[in-house]
Enzyme design. Structure first.
Site, mmCIF file in Angstrom:
data_model
loop_
_atom_site.group_PDB
_atom_site.id
_atom_site.type_symbol
_atom_site.label_atom_id
_atom_site.label_comp_id
_atom_site.label_asym_id
_atom_site.label_seq_id
_atom_site.Cartn_x
_atom_site.Cartn_y
_atom_site.Cartn_z
ATOM 1 N N TYR A 160 47.566 22.721 45.854
ATOM 2 C CA TYR A 160 46.406 22.411 46.701
ATOM 3 C C TYR A 160 46.209 23.335 47.889
ATOM 4 C CZ TYR A 160 47.615 18.012 44.322
ATOM 5 O OH TYR A 160 47.961 17.063 43.398
ATOM 6 N N LEU A 161 46.899 24.468 47.921
ATOM 7 C CA LEU A 161 46.920 25.250 49.165
ATOM 8 C C LEU A 161 45.545 25.738 49.625
ATOM 9 C CD1 LEU A 161 50.157 27.402 48.673
ATOM 10 C CD2 LEU A 161 49.907 25.107 49.651
ATOM 11 N N ASN A 210 51.466 22.357 52.156
ATOM 12 C CA ASN A 210 50.011 22.208 52.080
ATOM 13 C C ASN A 210 49.435 21.682 53.388
ATOM 14 O OD1 ASN A 210 47.363 21.785 50.621
ATOM 15 N ND2 ASN A 210 47.843 19.676 51.206
ATOM 16 N N GLU A 261 56.231 20.862 42.565
ATOM 17 C CA GLU A 261 55.560 19.612 42.269
ATOM 18 C C GLU A 261 54.107 19.959 41.969
ATOM 19 O OE1 GLU A 261 54.262 15.302 44.055
ATOM 20 O OE2 GLU A 261 53.997 17.122 45.197
ATOM 21 N N ASP A 315 57.856 8.659 44.489
ATOM 22 C CA ASP A 315 56.435 8.311 44.421
ATOM 23 C C ASP A 315 56.213 7.218 43.378
ATOM 24 O OD1 ASP A 315 55.477 10.035 46.397
ATOM 25 O OD2 ASP A 315 55.499 11.732 45.012
ATOM 26 N N ARG A 351 62.188 22.438 46.897
ATOM 27 C CA ARG A 351 61.138 21.783 46.111
ATOM 28 C C ARG A 351 59.846 22.035 46.879
ATOM 29 N NH1 ARG A 351 58.030 17.030 47.063
ATOM 30 N NH2 ARG A 351 57.328 15.970 45.182
ATOM 31 N N ASP A 403 56.369 20.949 47.628
ATOM 32 C CA ASP A 403 55.547 19.751 47.552
ATOM 33 C C ASP A 403 54.064 20.109 47.405
ATOM 34 O OD1 ASP A 403 55.438 16.729 48.358
ATOM 35 O OD2 ASP A 403 53.980 17.677 49.688
ATOM 36 N N ASP A 452 45.323 19.577 56.278
ATOM 37 C CA ASP A 452 45.706 20.724 55.436
ATOM 38 C C ASP A 452 45.762 22.009 56.254
ATOM 39 O OD1 ASP A 452 45.505 18.947 53.284
ATOM 40 O OD2 ASP A 452 44.693 20.516 51.975
HETATM 41 C C1 GLC Z 1 53.840 14.765 47.352
HETATM 42 C C2 GLC Z 1 54.982 13.843 47.675
HETATM 43 C C3 GLC Z 1 54.434 12.545 48.170
HETATM 44 C C4 GLC Z 1 53.573 12.813 49.386
HETATM 45 C C5 GLC Z 1 52.513 13.862 49.105
HETATM 46 C C6 GLC Z 1 51.906 14.368 50.367
HETATM 47 O O1 GLC Z 1 53.073 14.294 46.299
HETATM 48 O O2 GLC Z 1 55.812 13.679 46.556
HETATM 49 O O3 GLC Z 1 55.449 11.632 48.489
HETATM 50 O O4 GLC Z 1 52.960 11.633 49.791
HETATM 51 O O5 GLC Z 1 53.056 14.991 48.458
HETATM 52 O O6 GLC Z 1 52.842 15.150 51.051
#
Ligand code: GLC
Length: 557
Positions: free
Chosen positions: A215-216, A113, A253, A319, A209, A211, A181
């Site tokens: 939100y892209l 992102n 995520e 987190d 994974r 991340d 972004d």
């Molecule tokens: C995700 C990660 C987190 C990070 C955020 C921004 O939520 O798990 O640790 O701060 O993305 O990259």
């Protein structure tokens, strides 16, 4: 191993990840081989014996790329370079070879992102709006644009826009201002992403994974999360992965409301796996209220996934215990149960580890593990949780839960020989791997036997889930059976054995109701915990306070 084989010993033709046990590692705090107080990739390699002994199938490395570490590496300044503190690219290649030599797998984190503002693309973009990188980020003159897009790190940032003096314009960022972004409206950004995917997959990775993937894209008059353009990009990425790396998998995520979270599976054409954000807070809520209903209510929304997809279950990660998607009522309830002091708050959530969240009550910790390992999905263990590691609320942001792994008792905790580790080591008698490994009553040995029990029952990860109606509101009773299509080998006794899982959320013992054992023919046999001398269970026997039982009829006469 290909998608048609399982990582367990069963003969079920399922993708490997559907029933794998994952383990999340932050390289910088796992094991230091350089004596600098910072964990290294070599250090991870050195601990593969341990991880294999524990029963781990796949490692997930949080970002270990070049980064100024404003967001602990989730602010990447060069996707193609290993952070020099953690080692070299050769170390990474050695690690992946060593992982594969053991039949294990490795996935890494991709934060797509945003980048760090130190990234070359951003540096060029701010200097030269007309140049090749001018349009790589989301620039604008109006810092009030996208008013409906929420600010995620609300306690630190007051706007998603920051002014850049060099370019004389605002840039958009969902997270810290140091994490601009990327602009997905620019096809060149797509090309960059595919080429870095190629780079890492070329090293032999087993997947990623992804991340912060909801939100892209940004669009006016939307909240800018899970919008059609973003979903379309995910589908494009999946097509690319399937075409070039058909055995790899991606876990998302996507910390969104339950129905929206499911969108990331599509009809099996988006993500292979999605973290189970809908379930996670419910587990804590059940403990806090001594009621099974928070879990019972959410389960129907989580079942019947498209083929080839799976939930990634977790209790904790790097987190905060995120509370963004629960109702205000539930958030207050969870704050009052688990946030005794404001120093433990991070953003909207709670930066504590599992054991302290459970007041270091062994029964509650075991109950939480038994839920994570016993509910449908693939479990993700966050490093250190298997030994009941403590946290350090005096550390900033989420660093409280990111302290060095404790391998041995004494100074340095076997993590480092340096007297000044990157982050303080949180003390705790009896907490190290060395102390627990040979103690059959330790939490570590418990977690290991739970993993083994889970592996003996593929129906846990991929089977049918049926709630058994019981009158006691503190009792969660579940029947797990293997799906018809998975019972390929009729002679496999596990293929048809039903499993009854009972979880007691009450702070007092509960008698096992008769109807809970009906699917087993009236008598259950303890699958795990038999070292405590129990082997046969009948209606009327008690499940202890915050206890649980996994029962099968496998050996009934
Ligand atoms: C995700 C990660 C987190 C990070 C955020 C921004 O939520 O798990 O640790 O701060 O993305 O990259």
């Amino acid at each position: 191993m290909t998608h048609t084989e399982l990582s367990t010993q069963s003969h079920v033709p399922r993708p490997w990840y559907e029933n794998a046990v994952f383990y999340q590692i932050l390289v910088g705090v796992f094991n230091d081989t350089a004596g600098e107080g910072i964990g290294t990739l070599k250090g991870v390699e050195e601990k593969l014996d341990y991880l294999q002994w524990l029963g781990i199938d796949c490692l997930w490395l949080s970002p270990f790329y070049a980064s100024p570490l404003r967001d602990d590496g989730y602010d990447i300044s060069d996707y193609l370079t290993v952070h020099p503190e953690y080692g070299t690219m050769e170390d990474f290649e050695d690690l992946i070879a060593a992982v594969h030599a053991r039949g294990m797998k490795l996935i890494t984190d991709l934060a797509l992102n945003h980048t760090s503002m130190d990234h070359y693309w951003f540096q060029e973009s701010r200097k030269n709006p007309e140049g090749p990188y001018g349009d790589y980020y989301v620039w604008g003159d109006d810092p009030d644009r996208y008013p409906d897009i929420r600010i995620i790190f609300t306690d630190v940032e007051s706007s998603n826009w920051s002014f850049d003096e060099v370019r004389g314009q605002y840039y958009f960022h969902r997270f810290y201002k140091e994490q601009p972004d990327l602009n997905y409206d620019n096809p060149a950004v797509h090309e960059e992403v595919l080429s870095l995917v190629d780079f890492w997959m070329g090293k032999g990775l087993d997947g990623f994974r992804l991340d912060a993937i909801p939100y892209l894209y940004e669009r006016d008059d939307t909240g800018g999360e899970s919008i059609p353009e973003t979903i379309e990009f995910i589908e494009k990425l999946r097509v690319y992965m399937d075409e070039h790396y058909p055995d790899a998998f991606m876990v998302a995520e996507a910390n969104q409301p339950p129905a929206e979270t499911r969108e990331y599976f599509g009809d099996g054409n988006r993500m292979h796996m999605v973290f189970n954000f809908p379930l996670m807070p419910r587990l804590y809520q059940a403990i806090a209220t001594s009621q099974a209903s928070p879990i019972e209510e959410i389960m129907p929304e989580l079942l019947h996934l498209p083929p080839g997809t799976q939930w990634g279950n977790f209790l904790r990660n790097h987190d905060e215990l995120t509370l963004e998607m629960v109702s205000e009522f539930e958030r207050d309830l969870l704050y009052s149960a688990f946030l005794p002091h404001d120093s433990m708050r991070a953003h909207l959530g709670i930066a504590r580890r599992l054991a302290p969240l459970m007041d270091n009550d062994r029964a509650k910790i075991e109950l939480m593990f038994a839920l994570m390992f016993g509910l449908p999905g693939a479990p993700f263990v966050y490093y250190g949780e298997e030994i009941g590691m403590q946290d350090d609320p005096s550390l900033q942001d989420r660093d409280a839960v990111r302290t060095p792994m404790q391998w041995e008792p004494g100074p340095g905790a076997g993590f480092t020989t340096s007297e000044t580790p990157k982050r303080p080591i949180v003390g705790g008698f009896g907490l190290s791997v060395a102390e627990q490994r040979h103690d059959p009553d330790s939490l570590l040995r418990f977690v290991r036997s739970l993993i083994a029990a889970r592996k003996a029952h593929p129906e846990i990860g991929i089977g049918n889930y049926e709630s058994i109606a019981v009158t006691e509101p503190s009792l969660l009773a579940i029947l797990r059976t293997l799906k018809e299509e998975d019972r390929v080998i009729a002679s496999d006794p596990l293929g048809s054995a039903p499993l009854v899982c009972l979880y007691n959320f009450a702070p007092y013992p509960i008698d096992i109701p008769k109807q809970a054992l009906t699917p087993l023919g009236g008598v259950g046999h303890v699958e795990i915990g038999s070292e405590h001398g129990v082997s046969e269970v009948r209606a009327g026997d008690a499940i202890p306070a915050f206890g649980y039982l996994w029962l099968s009829a496998l050996y009934s006469a």
